[in-house]
Scaffold this active site. Structure first.
Site, PDB file in Angstrom:
ATOM      1  N   HIS A 137      -0.739  10.644  -2.350  1.00 43.45           N
ATOM      2  CA  HIS A 137      -2.067  10.304  -1.832  1.00 43.45           C
ATOM      3  C   HIS A 137      -2.939  11.518  -1.550  1.00 43.45           C
ATOM      4  O   HIS A 137      -4.062  11.624  -2.046  1.00 43.45           O
ATOM      5  CB  HIS A 137      -1.938   9.471  -0.551  1.00 43.45           C
ATOM      6  CG  HIS A 137      -3.271   9.140   0.035  1.00 43.45           C
ATOM      7  ND1 HIS A 137      -3.903   9.923   0.974  1.00 43.45           N
ATOM      8  CD2 HIS A 137      -4.133   8.119  -0.233  1.00 43.45           C
ATOM      9  CE1 HIS A 137      -5.075   9.395   1.270  1.00 43.45           C
ATOM     10  NE2 HIS A 137      -5.238   8.300   0.558  1.00 43.45           N
TER      11      HIS A 137
ATOM     12  N   HIS B 285       0.835  -1.209   0.000  1.00 39.95           N
ATOM     13  CA  HIS B 285       0.000   0.000   0.000  1.00 39.95           C
ATOM     14  C   HIS B 285       0.872   1.263   0.000  1.00 39.95           C
ATOM     15  O   HIS B 285       1.580   1.527   0.960  1.00 39.95           O
ATOM     16  CB  HIS B 285      -0.865  -0.054   1.268  1.00 39.95           C
ATOM     17  CG  HIS B 285      -1.751   1.116   1.479  1.00 39.95           C
ATOM     18  ND1 HIS B 285      -1.629   1.955   2.563  1.00 39.95           N
ATOM     19  CD2 HIS B 285      -2.789   1.588   0.747  1.00 39.95           C
ATOM     20  CE1 HIS B 285      -2.555   2.882   2.505  1.00 39.95           C
ATOM     21  NE2 HIS B 285      -3.271   2.689   1.420  1.00 39.95           N
TER      22      HIS B 285
HETATM   23  O1  G3P Z   1      -6.463   1.398  -2.463  1.00 39.74           O
HETATM   24  C1  G3P Z   1      -6.548   0.967  -1.133  1.00 39.74           C
HETATM   25  C2  G3P Z   1      -6.494   2.129  -0.193  1.00 39.74           C
HETATM   26  O2  G3P Z   1      -5.353   2.854  -0.514  1.00 39.74           O
HETATM   27  C3  G3P Z   1      -7.692   3.031  -0.269  1.00 39.74           C
HETATM   28  O3  G3P Z   1      -7.687   4.007   0.677  1.00 39.74           O
HETATM   29  O4  G3P Z   1      -7.316   6.277   1.502  1.00 39.74           O
HETATM   30  O5  G3P Z   1      -5.382   4.769   1.229  1.00 39.74           O
HETATM   31  O6  G3P Z   1      -6.542   5.712  -0.768  1.00 39.74           O
HETATM   32  P1  G3P Z   1      -6.683   5.243   0.648  1.00 39.74           P
END
Ligand code: G3P
Length: 252
Positions: A55, A13
């Site tokens: 992000h 992630h």
């Molecule tokens: O794609 C999985 C996860 O990353 C989704 O949540 O907030 O980390 O983009 P976020």
């Protein structure tokens, strides 16, 4: 589609973001070294229409600059330091473009590109990201995801062979995405938040022929529960721990 990946698939992630600054080339490289099956990243557009990997909508948390990504040009963004917020050992680590990630890692790993134009939903991000994947012939090595179904429809129009994953917000706000209404999208994967994953949700999704990829799973107990429910993948900041948990689950 997606069946060549180990199951449950371990998606790093934002890269190996427990051990390196999220969404940087360093974090993606480390994830591959650690043995992750795939990497996940967040894509959005700069003011001059370049696809960058970060992000948050704002640069404040990861690059110490209280401005939005969409208000800065790529050259301004490239001057920022996205490593020091994590550890001074990563000082000067830049925010990568999607193109840099595809060029460096597209042949080495599988990539989940989350389309994160949530505050500019009409911009060209889906078409631009799809164009880059096409340019490098990576259609079989990429999965697109988003909380925004329209972005997924647009990307699929460009790349019908690329799978799409619908992200569902946690709890009640993600109920529609997890329901039959979400199925209208004919997604290849549902990406629910870990607390919403039940055996009923996994079975229902599997009956429709789609996979379940769960975010964001960092605790061993959660990994064990989800692996027992036969989810198809997890997003984790810590691929090493997830790979160990997967090995143990397979031995049982
Ligand atoms: O794609 C999985 C996860 O990353 C989704 O949540 O907030 O980390 O983009 P976020």
């Amino acid at each position: 589609m997606l069946t060549h990946l180990p199951r449950p698939t371990i998606f790093a992630h934002r890269g190996a973001s427990r051990h390196a600054p999220e969404n940087t080339l360093a974090a993606f490289e480390l994830a591959i070294q650690q043995g992750a099956d795939a990497i996940e990243l967040d894509a959005k557009l700069t003011a001059d229409g370049q696809v960058v990997v970060i992000h948050d909508q704002s640069l404040e948390r990861t690059a110490a600059t209280a401005t939005k990504v969409k208000e800065m040009t790529l050259s301004q963004i490239k001057a920022l330091d996205a490593g020091s917020h994590f550890d001074c050992a990563f000082r000067g680590e830049p925010i990568p473009t999607l193109e840099e990630v595809l060029v460096n890692f597209g042949r080495l790993t599988y990539i989940n590109i989350e389309l994160t134009n949530y505050t500019s939903i009409l911009d060209d991000l889906p078409e631009k990201a799809a164009g880059l994947v096409k340019k490098y012939g990576l259609q079989k090595r990429v999965l697109f995801s988003s909380f925004n179904p329209v972005a997924l429809v647009r990307v699929r129009r460009q790349l019908p062979d690329c799978p799409i994953g619908l992200l569902a917000f946690p709890g009640l706000s993600g109920a529609l995405a997890r329901s039959r209404l979400g199925w209208l999208l004919s997604y290849q994967a549902l990406h629910p938040e870990l607390r919403d994953v039940t055996s009923a949700l996994v079975e229902k999704t599997h009956r429709r022929g789609a996979r379940v990829h769960v975010y964001t799973v960092n605790q061993v107990q959660d990994m064990q529960r989800l692996f027992a429910l036969k989810v198809d993948g997890i997003f984790t900041d810590d691929p090493i721990t997830a790979l160990q948990a997967r090995s143990l689950a397979k031995e049982r």
